[in-house]
Design an enzyme around this catalytic site. Structure first.
Site, short mmCIF file in Angstrom:
data_model
loop_
_atom_site.label_atom_id
_atom_site.label_comp_id
_atom_site.label_asym_id
_atom_site.label_seq_id
_atom_site.Cartn_x
_atom_site.Cartn_y
_atom_site.Cartn_z
N HIS A 276 0.82 -1.22 0.00
CA HIS A 276 0.00 0.00 0.00
C HIS A 276 0.86 1.28 0.00
O HIS A 276 0.93 1.95 -1.00
CB HIS A 276 -1.02 0.04 1.14
CG HIS A 276 -1.97 -1.10 1.12
ND1 HIS A 276 -2.74 -1.40 0.02
CD2 HIS A 276 -2.25 -2.07 2.04
CE1 HIS A 276 -3.46 -2.49 0.28
NE2 HIS A 276 -3.18 -2.91 1.49
N ASP A 327 -5.07 -8.00 -3.62
CA ASP A 327 -5.37 -7.79 -2.20
C ASP A 327 -6.71 -8.39 -1.77
O ASP A 327 -6.82 -9.57 -1.49
CB ASP A 327 -5.29 -6.28 -1.90
CG ASP A 327 -5.30 -5.98 -0.40
OD1 ASP A 327 -5.19 -6.93 0.40
OD2 ASP A 327 -5.40 -4.79 -0.03
ZN ZN Z 1 -3.59 -6.93 2.25
#
Ligand code: ZN
Length: 461
Positions: A276, A327
């Site tokens: 991220h 994700d």
């Molecule tokens: Zn994750």
């Protein structure tokens, strides 16, 4: 799906490490490794003839089980504002129901979707370890075995990343009810990872085992140091600086912002992948770019969860490396991940072609970065179509209207911005021909099992 000895693909156009080439013969051996790449070759009848051949990227960040809750968290909750944190509560309630059989069926289904989207491999960030209520299974690595069994079925290249998850927050509070299935101290985690290593022995030689300390919230300073030592030069993945509240929590506990603290305390290098990094200052962005670590960007999930916008223009400008992860697996689409990343930059900066250079188009910059960063993050000998690398390859449909007559970078621009993953024709993962004509070779069986798994889960909700 086992690769034939000496398979050769002949491509009208192929994207090689130093750019586009025509009439390229790519030969790979039974172990899945490329033995020869020959531009300007002549085609022969024994070869597989394709139009456009690309290196296939790794999907560097997945939580397989979350695929099954896609679309289940879009209603207004009781909180004033729905956010990452309210979504997380729904996720915790959902995963509490899952059995090892469920996880295997879901993982196989989502791995199949990844392959059909043009990914050759996945970094599975695996934290659902224990039974409902938190007691370990008799086999500590039961759930890792299920992920491996799914990979065995789908043929995807697997970088397995068992997760160390010890605390419920930076203050070392105990795990909440929804988190007890993840929890291990370092010693038990070490045993679990050894069990995962045993489970992986029957998988092909492109399989990689890494380590994933979950986040600075879930692992304390000792745990992180031990995880770093355990990883050695293998992939080390960690969630970092995704949410504003997380940055504030880390700052209150450790006196520095997450990226700032990590770079101050650890020698972050090329085997690290930080997932991220949406919440960085310009200084952190530049400093992370200089480490040669990979930023694991998940643009669809980051949009879905309202995380914020990664500073891709500044990061790439400073030479930063990134790869793409699906994700939450709410949607599996390689082209959409890249498009979403670029459009987020345009919307923020009110510009076009935000990452293009004088030499490379937007699509080419994005695709090149995703291929190389993904391979690096997965510790996988791939990411380049050259001898000595695994044959992770993807072809695009020559009959797609939007690709008609295109050459070079324009192919990638049309695929990413005008098309979608329906353009993906064939995929080889380390030489295993797993997608043919757009569909996974075991599609029907994998879909049927997933459908019945989901019907049973919905009945239990
Ligand atoms: Zn994750």
């Amino acid at each position: 799906m086992s690769p034939n000895a000496g398979t050769t693909i002949f491509a009208d156009q192929a994207l090689l490490p130093d750019g586009w080439a025509e009439n390229v013969a790519v030969r790979f051996a039974q172990d899945g490794l490329i033995t020869e790449v020959q531009p300007g070759a002549r085609s022969a009848p024994s070869q597989i003839r394709v139009s456009t051949l690309l290196p296939a990227p790794v999907n560097l960040h997945s939580h397989a089980f979350q695929r099954a809750m896609a679309g289940m968290s879009e209603r207004k909750g009781t909180e004033q504002t729905d956010s990452f944190w309210t979504w997380r509560q729904i996720m915790f309630r959902f995963l509490d129901m899952l059995t090892p059989e469920d996880v295997e069926a879901i993982a196989a289904f989502v791995q199949m979707e990844m392959l059909e989207a043009g990914y050759a491999a996945v970094g599975e960030f695996h934290y659902l370890h224990h039974q409902h209520g938190g007691a370990p299974y008799d086999n500590l690595a039961e759930m890792s075995e299920r992920i491996c069994a799914a990979a065995d079925q789908t043929g995807i290249g697997l970088t397995h990343l068992p997760v160390l998850y010890t605390y419920g927050g930076c203050d070392k509070r105990a795990l909440a009810a929804g988190q007890v299935r993840f929890g291990n101290d370092f010693n038990r985690f070490h045993k679990l990872r050894d069990g995962a290593a045993r489970a992986m022995r029957h998988l092909p030689s492109d399989t990689v085992l890494g380590v994933a300390p979950h986040s600075l919230r879930a692992v304390d300073e000792d745990g992180l140091r031990q995880a770093v030592a355990l990883a050695g030069d293998k992939p080390l993945h960690m969630h970092l600086a995704e949410q504003v509240a997380e940055v504030e929590e880390v700052e209150a506990a450790r006196g520095m912002r997450p990226v700032e603290w990590l770079l101050d305390q650890h020698r972050v290098g090329s085997n690290w992948c930080l997932i991220h990094c949406t919440q960085m200052t310009p200084e952190e962005t530049g400093a992370l770019a200089r480490t040669r670590a990979v930023a694991g960007l998940c643009p669809i999930t980051e949009s879905s969860l309202g995380d914020g916008i990664f500073d891709g223009v500044r990061y790439l400008g400073a030479g930063g490396r990134f790869g793409i992860g699906s994700d939450s697996n709410i949607r599996i689409s390689l082209s959409e991940e890249l498009r979403t990343l670029e459009y987020s930059q345009r919307l923020r900066d009110k510009v076009r072609a935000s990452v293009a250079t004088a030499e490379k188009s937007t699509g080419r910059v994005l695709f090149d970065a995703a291929v190389r960063g993904g391979a690096q993050a997965a510790g996988r000998r791939s990411g380049k179509m050259e001898a000595g690398c695994f044959a992770d390859l993807v072809t695009l449909d020559p009959t797609a209207i939007d690709l008609d007559g295109l050459r070079g970078d324009a192919i990638l621009d049309a695929y990413i911005f005008a098309g979608d993953d329906r353009m993906v024709q064939d995929v080889w993962a380390a030489g295993r021909h797993v997608v043919a004509g757009g569909y996974h070779v075991k599609r029907d069986a994998i879909r049927a099992r997933y459908r019945s798994t989901m019907a049973a889960l919905r009945a239990r909700l």
